[in-house]
Design a protein around this motif. Structure first.
Motif, short mmCIF file in Angstrom:
data_model
loop_
_atom_site.label_atom_id
_atom_site.label_comp_id
_atom_site.label_asym_id
_atom_site.label_seq_id
_atom_site.Cartn_x
_atom_site.Cartn_y
_atom_site.Cartn_z
N TYR A 186 63.42 35.24 -69.91
CA TYR A 186 62.52 34.10 -69.81
C TYR A 186 61.16 34.33 -70.46
O TYR A 186 60.46 33.38 -70.80
N TYR A 187 60.77 35.59 -70.58
CA TYR A 187 59.45 35.87 -71.13
C TYR A 187 59.49 36.40 -72.55
O TYR A 187 58.46 36.50 -73.20
N SER A 188 60.67 36.71 -73.03
CA SER A 188 60.75 37.28 -74.38
C SER A 188 61.76 36.54 -75.26
O SER A 188 61.41 35.99 -76.31
N GLU A 189 63.02 36.52 -74.82
CA GLU A 189 64.06 35.92 -75.65
C GLU A 189 63.88 34.40 -75.78
O GLU A 189 63.88 33.86 -76.89
N ILE A 190 63.76 33.72 -74.65
CA ILE A 190 63.63 32.26 -74.67
C ILE A 190 62.39 31.83 -75.47
O ILE A 190 62.47 30.94 -76.34
N PRO A 191 61.22 32.42 -75.22
CA PRO A 191 60.06 32.02 -76.04
C PRO A 191 60.28 32.26 -77.54
O PRO A 191 59.86 31.44 -78.37
N GLN A 192 60.94 33.36 -77.84
CA GLN A 192 61.18 33.66 -79.26
C GLN A 192 62.10 32.61 -79.89
O GLN A 192 61.85 32.12 -81.00
N ILE A 193 63.16 32.24 -79.18
CA ILE A 193 64.10 31.23 -79.69
C ILE A 193 63.41 29.88 -79.82
O ILE A 193 63.50 29.20 -80.85
N PHE A 194 62.69 29.48 -78.77
CA PHE A 194 62.04 28.18 -78.80
C PHE A 194 60.94 28.12 -79.85
O PHE A 194 60.71 27.09 -80.50
N ASN A 195 60.22 29.23 -80.02
CA ASN A 195 59.18 29.25 -81.05
C ASN A 195 59.79 29.16 -82.46
O ASN A 195 59.20 28.56 -83.36
N LYS A 196 60.95 29.77 -82.64
CA LYS A 196 61.64 29.63 -83.93
C LYS A 196 62.05 28.17 -84.17
O LYS A 196 61.90 27.65 -85.27
N LEU A 197 62.57 27.54 -83.11
CA LEU A 197 62.93 26.13 -83.23
C LEU A 197 61.69 25.28 -83.51
O LEU A 197 61.73 24.31 -84.28
N GLN A 198 60.56 25.63 -82.86
CA GLN A 198 59.32 24.91 -83.10
C GLN A 198 58.87 25.07 -84.55
O GLN A 198 58.48 24.09 -85.21
N ASP A 199 58.91 26.30 -85.04
CA ASP A 199 58.52 26.55 -86.43
C ASP A 199 59.43 25.79 -87.40
O ASP A 199 58.95 25.20 -88.38
N MET A 200 60.73 25.80 -87.11
CA MET A 200 61.68 25.08 -87.96
C MET A 200 61.38 23.58 -87.94
O MET A 200 61.39 22.92 -88.99
N ASP A 201 61.08 23.03 -86.76
CA ASP A 201 60.82 21.60 -86.66
C ASP A 201 59.52 21.23 -87.36
O ASP A 201 59.44 20.18 -88.01
N GLU A 202 58.52 22.08 -87.25
CA GLU A 202 57.25 21.80 -87.93
C GLU A 202 57.42 21.86 -89.44
O GLU A 202 56.82 21.06 -90.18
#
Length: 485
Positions: A186-202
């Motif tokens: 919850y503090y490492s993997e999930i943020p990393q995945i979601f941040n990648k999705l955020q970067d991709m969406d931006e």
């Protein structure tokens, strides 16, 4: 703010949002494709329209400014259609093709990122400890009241206590491992995945914004040309000169006839007398000349244009003489070039066979004779139409080439020498690539690397006239030099 920190528990929402963004890009690509189809259809219809109305009417009508301006409008509109086609092509290649490739990469990236997610792996540790405890407690048996059985029961109790302690320790270890994995998830993997999705969406949003701008910029780039097309249409309208068109119409159709004279009064009480009027209506020839007023009596076209009114006949004869004179001069130039080439071949057999030029020389000679005959024939007709000294002046002013053509026995190379005596300015510079020996009349010798001034360009016969620094002037093969920029 980022998705990994603030939206750590909104996986389904993020998944739906990113998919919606990809769908928007697909919709935009389809929108641009339909826009390009509209542009192409519009351009095609414009081209068909200009083709339909282009050059309709006689050649004489095209000389009027209003007709000519309309043709210019059609040309500008055709160029305008070309710019619409360019817009469609640039939109297809710059937006549709590029965005399609980009969206495919984004979909693959999104799939890869989503497959990297999961659930904490320590859940199985808690369940495994519970199952082991239940399994150990499932074999519990009744304890007899006997001492032996009591001792055995104590031993079993001590064993169960030891087993319980082991299970407790094992449970604590599994729980610690689970919490550690959960914390990492919850503090490492999930943020990393979601941040990648955020970067991709931006990045998708930024690229889509660029596509929106391209939609406008592509058309802006051709606006200057479109503006020129529209300005050309306006200029074509301004160029119309109604007075000049009226004058041109008069010149085209003025017959030159005199108005009919009054008809003499005849006193029928004294008997019918033959008409003595010199009116142009009485002589048969003059009545025939009034052909413009009756389509039924229109005479057939004659080679000397005698079927035309005087003014129109003179114009047509003069135009024919000019046409024949130009063709005669062109044929003479061709004949001169062939003669020069033949002389060069005779001096330099390695360059070609002189006899191979004989058929062409014979043909051009025959054409020159035929054209001279036609020129003399039309000049005599023009002299008849104009009459006297006026005809001679017209012929002298418009048939200068005929005088040159009449001198058949004049040496061809003497003519070129006479032309060289005229004061001319060089039209360019060139450098000799090879040494050339000018052994025949009209040609000159040059050495490799020599700088030369171009006096006359190659007219298609393979020769050009040049001037050396020494003042010597003549013809050399065009392939022997390199033109300086």
């Amino acid at each position: 703010m980022d998705w990994g920190t603030d939206l750590w528990d909104q996986y389904d929402v993020i998944d739906k949002h990113t998919q919606s963004g990809l769908d928007l890009v697909d919709r935009y690509i389809k929108f641009v494709k339909e826009r390009t189809e509209i542009e192409q259809s519009y351009a095609k219809q414009l081209r068909s329209l200009t083709k339909k109305y282009a050059k309709r009417g006689s050649k004489e009508e095209q000389e009027f400014s209003n007709h000519a301006s309309f043709q210019e409008i059609l040309y500008e509109l055709n160029d305008y259609a070309g710019q619409r086609e360019l817009i469609a092509e640039n939109m297809m290649t710059g937006i549709c093709v590029e965005l399609t490739k980009y969206i495919q990469d984004l979909k693959l990236e999104r799939k890869t990122v989503r497959e990297g997610g999961g659930t904490p792996g320590g859940e199985g540790g808690r369940e495994g400890g519970r199952e082991r405890r239940e399994e150990r407690l499932a074999n519990k048996s009744d304890v007899n009241a006997t001492r032996l059985e009591v001792d055995k029961a104590k031993q079993h109790a001590h064993a169960r206590t030891h087993t319980a302690e082991e299970c407790r320790n094992d449970y604590a270890a599994q729980l610690q491992k689970y919490n550690k994995e959960q914390n990492f998830f919850y503090y490492s993997e999930i943020p990393q995945i979601f941040n990648k999705l955020q970067d991709m969406d931006e990045r998708r949003i930024r690229r889509l914004a660029e596509g929106y701008c391209q939609f406008s910029d592509i058309e802006k780039k051709v606006l200057p040309i479109i503006s020129k097309c529209l300005e050309g249409i306006s200029t074509a309208g301004v160029k119309i000169q109604e007075k000049q068109d009226s004058i041109l119409f008069i010149e085209q159709h003025k017959s030159g006839f005199e108005r009919p004279a009054d008809v003499d009064f005849e006193d029928y009480t004294q008997g019918i007398k033959p008409a003595t009027s010199d009116s142009s209506l009485n002589p048969p020839k003059v009545r025939v000349k009034l052909w413009p007023f009756s389509k039924k009596n229109k005479p057939t076209a004659a080679e000397d244009f005698s079927h035309l009114p005087p003014e129109q006949r003179k114009k047509r004869l003069q135009a024919k003489i000019d046409e024949i004179s130009k063709e005669l001069q062109k044929t003479q130039d061709q004949s001169d070039a062939l003669e020069k080439m033949k002389g060069v071949y005779e001096r330099n057999p390695q360059m070609g066979d002189p006899s191979s030029l004989e058929p062409q020389i014979t043909e051009t000679t025959q054409n020159i004779g035929r054209l001279r005959g036609e020129l003399a024939k039309y000049e005599s007709w023009l002299s008849e139409a104009v009459g006297g000294e006026e005809s001679a002046n017209a012929i002298n002013n418009n048939t200068q080439h005929g005088v040159v053509a009449a001198n058949q026995s004049h040496n061809i190379y003497t003519e070129f020498e006479d032309e060289f005596d005229d004061v001319e300015s060089p039209i360019g510079q060139c450098t000799a690539l090879y040494t050339f020996e000018g052994n025949s009349e009209g040609t000159i010798s040059v050495t490799e690397g020599e700088m030369l001034s171009i006096m006359e360009e190659d007219k298609g016969d393979g020769w050009m006239r040049v001037l050396r620094a020494s003042g010597e002037e003549g013809y050399i093969p065009s392939s022997y030099v390199k033109t300086s920029p």
